[in-house]
Design a protein around this motif. Sequence first.
Motif, PDB file in Angstrom:
ATOM      1  N   ALA B 189      10.385   2.929   9.380  1.00 15.77           N
ATOM      2  CA  ALA B 189      10.737   4.344   9.572  1.00 15.77           C
ATOM      3  C   ALA B 189       9.787   5.005  10.561  1.00 15.77           C
ATOM      4  O   ALA B 189      10.205   5.754  11.445  1.00 15.77           O
ATOM      5  N   ARG B 190       8.517   4.686  10.432  1.00 13.35           N
ATOM      6  CA  ARG B 190       7.536   5.297  11.344  1.00 13.35           C
ATOM      7  C   ARG B 190       7.692   4.763  12.757  1.00 13.35           C
ATOM      8  O   ARG B 190       7.577   5.507  13.727  1.00 13.35           O
ATOM      9  N   SER B 191       7.995   3.455  12.867  1.00 14.33           N
ATOM     10  CA  SER B 191       8.195   2.911  14.220  1.00 14.33           C
ATOM     11  C   SER B 191       9.409   3.542  14.877  1.00 14.33           C
ATOM     12  O   SER B 191       9.522   3.574  16.095  1.00 14.33           O
ATOM     13  N   LEU B 192      10.329   4.067  14.052  1.00 15.33           N
ATOM     14  CA  LEU B 192      11.538   4.689  14.602  1.00 15.33           C
ATOM     15  C   LEU B 192      11.324   6.175  14.897  1.00 15.33           C
ATOM     16  O   LEU B 192      12.272   6.885  15.228  1.00 15.33           O
ATOM     17  N   GLY B 193      10.104   6.643  14.731  1.00 13.11           N
ATOM     18  CA  GLY B 193       9.799   8.004  15.152  1.00 13.11           C
ATOM     19  C   GLY B 193       9.556   8.989  14.032  1.00 13.11           C
ATOM     20  O   GLY B 193       9.343  10.174  14.287  1.00 13.11           O
ATOM     21  N   ALA B 194       9.591   8.530  12.767  1.00 13.15           N
ATOM     22  CA  ALA B 194       9.367   9.464  11.657  1.00 13.15           C
ATOM     23  C   ALA B 194       7.882   9.678  11.435  1.00 13.15           C
ATOM     24  O   ALA B 194       7.116   8.716  11.426  1.00 13.15           O
ATOM     25  N   THR B 195       7.493  10.942  11.254  1.00 11.42           N
ATOM     26  CA  THR B 195       6.103  11.223  10.879  1.00 11.42           C
ATOM     27  C   THR B 195       5.953  10.784   9.426  1.00 11.42           C
ATOM     28  O   THR B 195       6.952  10.516   8.746  1.00 11.42           O
ATOM     29  N   ARG B 196       4.726  10.748   8.926  1.00  9.51           N
ATOM     30  CA  ARG B 196       4.535  10.281   7.550  1.00  9.51           C
ATOM     31  C   ARG B 196       5.313  11.170   6.564  1.00  9.51           C
ATOM     32  O   ARG B 196       5.936  10.683   5.625  1.00  9.51           O
ATOM     33  N   ARG B 198       8.052  13.014   7.126  1.00  8.77           N
ATOM     34  CA  ARG B 198       9.512  12.807   7.225  1.00  8.77           C
ATOM     35  C   ARG B 198       9.902  11.447   6.660  1.00  8.77           C
ATOM     36  O   ARG B 198      10.946  11.300   6.049  1.00  8.77           O
ATOM     37  N   MET B 199       9.028  10.474   6.881  1.00  8.14           N
ATOM     38  CA  MET B 199       9.272   9.155   6.304  1.00  8.14           C
ATOM     39  C   MET B 199       9.316   9.246   4.779  1.00  8.14           C
ATOM     40  O   MET B 199      10.185   8.687   4.128  1.00  8.14           O
TER      41      MET B 199
END
Lengths: 365, 288
Positions: B189-196, B198-199
């Motif tokens: 999720a984080r590699s896809l652009g989510a901040t912690r 939002r993840m």
Amino acid sequence: MMIGVDHLTLTRGNFSLSRVSFMVPDESYTVLMGPSGAGKTLLLETIGGFHGINEGRITIAGQDVTLQPPEKRRIGFVYQDYSLFPHLTVEDNVSYGLRMKGISSSSRKETVHTLLSSFSLLPLSHRYTGSLSGGEKQRVALARALATRPSALLLDEPFSSLDPETRSSCMDEVKTIQSDHGLTILQVSHDREEAFRLADQVVVMDKGVILQAGLPTDVFFNPGHRTVASIAGYENMLEGTAGPEREGMTPILVGGGVIFADGSFPEGDPYLACLRAGNITLTRPDMSRDELVPWVEGKILSLMVTDQGYRLRFDGPFPLTIEVPRHLSSGPVYQPGEKIRAWIAPEDVHLIPLSGECRNRGPGS
Amino acid sequence: MAGSHERSGGFMSFQGRSNQKRQWFPGHSLIAFWIPGIILVGVILLALLVIAIPVLRNPEYLVSAAADPAVFQAFLVTFLAGFCAVGILAITGTPLAYALSRSEAPWKGLVETLVDIPLVLPHTVAGLMVYLLFMSRGMLGAPLGELGITFEDAFPGIVAAMVFVAIPYYVNAVREGFGRVPVQLENVARSLGATRARMFWSVTLPLATRHILYGALLAWGRAIGEFAAVIMIAYFPMVISTLIYYRFNTGGIAESQAIAFLLILLCLVLFFLFRFLTRHAGVYDDRS
């Protein structure tokens, strides 16, 4: 260079990555190999930004990302089990990254539709991921990773949980996607065949240290370290000492016997003589062969039938594992305990200097 | 052909026998597991019956308890305080549970032990701790009193006691839920652009829903059942357990039995409803 890792050092519990340095060239496919527990996944995750580091530098597309969080690194990550979000449908999985990046709903739908279509996932778009097959899951994971147009893809053993047929077609698919999109891929793998088929570059590591990097042919046919040789498929590794050179060959004194290697090596130096199990020829003691090829005599300790032929444990002046193809052993089958002659051609013997185990195929190579 | 039919018939009948045997065997072996279980469930059932039978024999106590405004008020206070306690736990306990599930800090064990303290303490000790902390001169009671929140013999006191005793039930269940969400999903999720953050909201929380609901149910059940800790800080307004104790001392067994029966009935209905309504929560699969 697209991904650069420079003197990366990090400690997690009892394990450390120590001064790891290598480069992944732009639009290339690099396969990272090593035995279990070598630190491959940890290294991949560290490049992805999931672990803090003690020292060193990571660059992606020329930008120093060492201190950047994962969401800023513009990388796509695919795990061995694909790590699809089970609470989202295939479509929502693929559009997840676009949503996180604040892409408008209309252009999101368009991108997702294009990706689902190109990965043949349109009929599955409203399915949850738990019911997909391994190959389908892999396609979803790749589509999801590519949706945000990452600078590089990091793949952690993406083919290992697939059956052989699906695996083969998936490898072709990934290689095609890589060439078509001009992607930079760094993939962790255990499999030599996978590396040969996919890699432009192979990096081998063990115990948190990079041992060797280069072209697949270079690494697999010219290993400079015991672990690299083992990964490259050299099943016989015998420690010995170089004797005086004779007619362009150097005898290596191993246990009570001698192996000849092509080339000239300093007399008295310790070497690891590496031999592939399939490069040793067997005959019965009374059968003659090319007299120029040196041989050793011993007996068969055990014999196992494989899909390729036979696999034997040989005990002579030194122990050997030997593979005999079925077409060569179509005559009378060898029996355990039988006396046998093993012919070892000097050009098939690869020597690794034991002092420092550095990269060295020997003079003249 | 005949021979082949015979063989096929023979095979079929053999399969039939084999299936029968297979069905018989596990059922048979499960009996050994059912017997001790039935003893346990039987004890619970008997305990329910000793309350239910006398109440149902003399339903006038039940009718008068159901019509009693004091009983209604006690139920209202208890359930409302229980919901408030769970709300507070959800806001404070959920982040703590997540931090505990992901942290590798060496002092994590100390925090886990602290969280478990209300679980091992006698309820009177828990009550004493809550009282000393939240009384009008208490470390938290005094400053909060200045803001107009009083705890002694007040609704906030009941909530405080309920929160205190329910902490481990909620935090441990939710931590277990977060622990079951693979870190790899969060990494992706984080590699896809989510901040912690939002993840957490988009991946971790939805996948831990079942455990969060289960933790909330456990905590609520524990909270509404608390007696000792509650009466030490807030005898009034009376919660249902206080009222049952009070009626037991002043009105006798029959009166308290009727209220207890009502409580059991309500809890059974609520627990059943909760389980029914949340049976699909956090289950994601479209396999038929």
